[in-house]
Motif scaffolding. Structure first.
Motif, mmCIF file in Angstrom:
data_model
loop_
_atom_site.group_PDB
_atom_site.id
_atom_site.type_symbol
_atom_site.label_atom_id
_atom_site.label_comp_id
_atom_site.label_asym_id
_atom_site.label_seq_id
_atom_site.Cartn_x
_atom_site.Cartn_y
_atom_site.Cartn_z
ATOM 1 N N MET A 50 3.530 -1.706 -9.628
ATOM 2 C CA MET A 50 4.676 -0.892 -10.024
ATOM 3 C C MET A 50 5.967 -1.685 -10.020
ATOM 4 O O MET A 50 7.027 -1.166 -10.309
ATOM 5 N N HIS A 51 5.870 -2.949 -9.645
ATOM 6 C CA HIS A 51 7.058 -3.773 -9.512
ATOM 7 C C HIS A 51 7.695 -3.964 -10.877
ATOM 8 O O HIS A 51 7.042 -4.316 -11.846
ATOM 9 N N SER A 52 9.008 -3.759 -10.965
ATOM 10 C CA SER A 52 9.679 -3.772 -12.255
ATOM 11 C C SER A 52 10.068 -5.163 -12.741
ATOM 12 O O SER A 52 10.308 -5.358 -13.913
ATOM 13 N N GLY A 53 10.141 -6.111 -11.834
ATOM 14 C CA GLY A 53 10.583 -7.440 -12.255
ATOM 15 C C GLY A 53 9.790 -8.511 -11.555
ATOM 16 O O GLY A 53 8.771 -8.256 -10.943
ATOM 17 N N GLY A 54 10.293 -9.718 -11.629
ATOM 18 C CA GLY A 54 9.649 -10.840 -10.970
ATOM 19 C C GLY A 54 9.902 -10.819 -9.481
ATOM 20 O O GLY A 54 10.690 -10.028 -8.966
ATOM 21 N N ASN A 55 9.267 -11.708 -8.775
ATOM 22 C CA ASN A 55 9.383 -11.797 -7.330
ATOM 23 C C ASN A 55 10.818 -12.071 -6.904
ATOM 24 O O ASN A 55 11.280 -11.576 -5.892
ATOM 25 N N ASN A 56 11.583 -12.868 -7.703
ATOM 26 C CA ASN A 56 12.955 -13.182 -7.342
ATOM 27 C C ASN A 56 13.826 -11.939 -7.329
ATOM 28 O O ASN A 56 14.664 -11.764 -6.456
ATOM 29 N N THR A 57 13.631 -11.061 -8.308
ATOM 30 C CA THR A 57 14.402 -9.824 -8.348
ATOM 31 C C THR A 57 14.133 -9.003 -7.097
ATOM 32 O O THR A 57 15.056 -8.497 -6.483
ATOM 33 N N SER A 58 12.872 -8.901 -6.715
ATOM 34 C CA SER A 58 12.507 -8.155 -5.514
ATOM 35 C C SER A 58 13.165 -8.760 -4.290
ATOM 36 O O SER A 58 13.677 -8.054 -3.443
ATOM 37 N N GLN A 59 13.163 -10.095 -4.213
ATOM 38 C CA GLN A 59 13.765 -10.739 -3.054
ATOM 39 C C GLN A 59 15.268 -10.516 -3.032
ATOM 40 O O GLN A 59 15.846 -10.294 -1.979
ATOM 41 N N GLN A 60 15.934 -10.556 -4.192
ATOM 42 C CA GLN A 60 17.368 -10.312 -4.229
ATOM 43 C C GLN A 60 17.682 -8.882 -3.805
ATOM 44 O O GLN A 60 18.607 -8.643 -3.031
ATOM 45 N N GLN A 61 16.908 -7.912 -4.297
ATOM 46 C CA GLN A 61 17.112 -6.524 -3.901
ATOM 47 C C GLN A 61 16.851 -6.357 -2.416
ATOM 48 O O GLN A 61 17.578 -5.655 -1.729
ATOM 49 N N ARG A 81 0.841 -1.207 0.000
ATOM 50 C CA ARG A 81 0.000 0.000 0.000
ATOM 51 C C ARG A 81 0.877 1.259 0.000
ATOM 52 O O ARG A 81 0.547 2.255 -0.623
ATOM 53 N N TYR A 82 2.009 1.194 0.696
ATOM 54 C CA TYR A 82 2.883 2.361 0.811
ATOM 55 C C TYR A 82 4.084 2.304 -0.122
ATOM 56 O O TYR A 82 4.591 3.343 -0.543
ATOM 57 N N ARG A 83 4.575 1.106 -0.417
ATOM 58 C CA ARG A 83 5.779 0.949 -1.252
ATOM 59 C C ARG A 83 5.552 -0.122 -2.318
ATOM 60 O O ARG A 83 6.156 -1.185 -2.292
ATOM 61 N N PRO A 84 4.665 0.142 -3.271
ATOM 62 C CA PRO A 84 4.303 -0.880 -4.268
ATOM 63 C C PRO A 84 5.463 -1.317 -5.152
ATOM 64 O O PRO A 84 5.425 -2.417 -5.704
ATOM 65 N N GLU A 85 6.467 -0.489 -5.264
ATOM 66 C CA GLU A 85 7.604 -0.856 -6.112
ATOM 67 C C GLU A 85 8.482 -1.940 -5.481
ATOM 68 O O GLU A 85 9.317 -2.537 -6.148
ATOM 69 N N LEU A 86 8.279 -2.209 -4.202
ATOM 70 C CA LEU A 86 9.122 -3.182 -3.510
ATOM 71 C C LEU A 86 8.539 -4.592 -3.465
ATOM 72 O O LEU A 86 9.250 -5.546 -3.165
ATOM 73 N N ILE A 87 7.254 -4.730 -3.720
ATOM 74 C CA ILE A 87 6.601 -6.041 -3.632
ATOM 75 C C ILE A 87 5.714 -6.258 -4.844
ATOM 76 O O ILE A 87 4.876 -5.418 -5.163
ATOM 77 N N ASP A 88 5.897 -7.397 -5.488
ATOM 78 C CA ASP A 88 5.005 -7.803 -6.573
ATOM 79 C C ASP A 88 3.868 -8.590 -5.923
ATOM 80 O O ASP A 88 3.859 -9.818 -5.916
ATOM 81 N N PHE A 89 2.924 -7.867 -5.331
ATOM 82 C CA PHE A 89 1.881 -8.503 -4.528
ATOM 83 C C PHE A 89 1.105 -9.552 -5.303
ATOM 84 O O PHE A 89 0.758 -10.607 -4.794
ATOM 85 N N HIS A 90 0.825 -9.272 -6.549
ATOM 86 C CA HIS A 90 -0.042 -10.148 -7.339
ATOM 87 C C HIS A 90 0.616 -11.480 -7.692
ATOM 88 O O HIS A 90 -0.055 -12.390 -8.170
#
Length: 178
Positions: free
Chosen positions: A135-146, A62-71
């Motif tokens: 707003m997530h730019s990549g897949g869930n793995n990219t988010s987890q690595q970041q 809700r606050y930082r959509p770019e950090l989590i690919d919720f869907h």
């Protein structure tokens, strides 16, 4: 007369200041508002509603959509969802008060305390996300690595003494205004 006045004054003070139970209910309502509309998330309590990690992820999204690919998250991946939420929370300055493994059997007081700290940290910040935002730019793995890299950096700079869970709850209960 003085005794009756003193009794009335103390009654007035206690009636005007919210109880801990009122503050906890207010926190639950805040969680419900933050997660409203997110698929698979229904917050009704501070135990089973948070077990699968989706509620934590929805609040952060809700606050930082770019950090989590919720869907991309699935409720049956409770361990990974909680790991992701706790890592993301650390990257934005929320200390790790829970371990993902603990969510197998969620403890109410621990979750209330952690959510209270999230609330205090996010209070007043802009809500940029929502259930329809991706707003997530990549897949869930990219988010987890970041998140891993950011969390390691945050952990390295964090104080070595971790405050007790109860300290955060006391801080929250004294700071909350309804």
């Amino acid at each position: 007369d003085d005794n009756r006045m003193a009794g009335r004054a103390s009654t007035t003070v206690s009636a005007s200041s919210p109880s801990s139970a009122d503050k906890i209910q207010s926190l639950l309502r805040w969680c419900q508002a933050q997660t409203d509309g997110y698929p698979g998330v229904k917050v009704t309590n501070f135990t089973s509603s948070f077990r699968d990690g989706l509620a934590f992820c929805a609040i952060l999204h809700r606050y930082r959509p770019e950090l989590i690919d919720f869907h991309s998250l699935k409720a049956d991946n409770w361990l990974q969802n909680n790991q992701l939420a706790f890592r993301i929370a650390e990257t934005i300055g929320i200390p790790a008060l829970l371990d993902a493994e603990e969510m197998a059997t969620p403890e109410k007081l621990s979750i209330i305390t952690y959510v209270a700290y999230i609330n205090m940290h996010l209070r007043g910040k802009e809500r940029r996300g929502g259930p329809s935002v991706n707003m997530h730019s990549g897949g869930n793995n990219t988010s987890q690595q970041q998140s891993n890299a950011s969390a390691e950096s945050a952990s390295a700079t964090a104080s070595s003494s971790t405050p007790k869970v109860g300290d955060y709850l006391k801080l929250y209960l004294t700071s909350l205004t309804i």
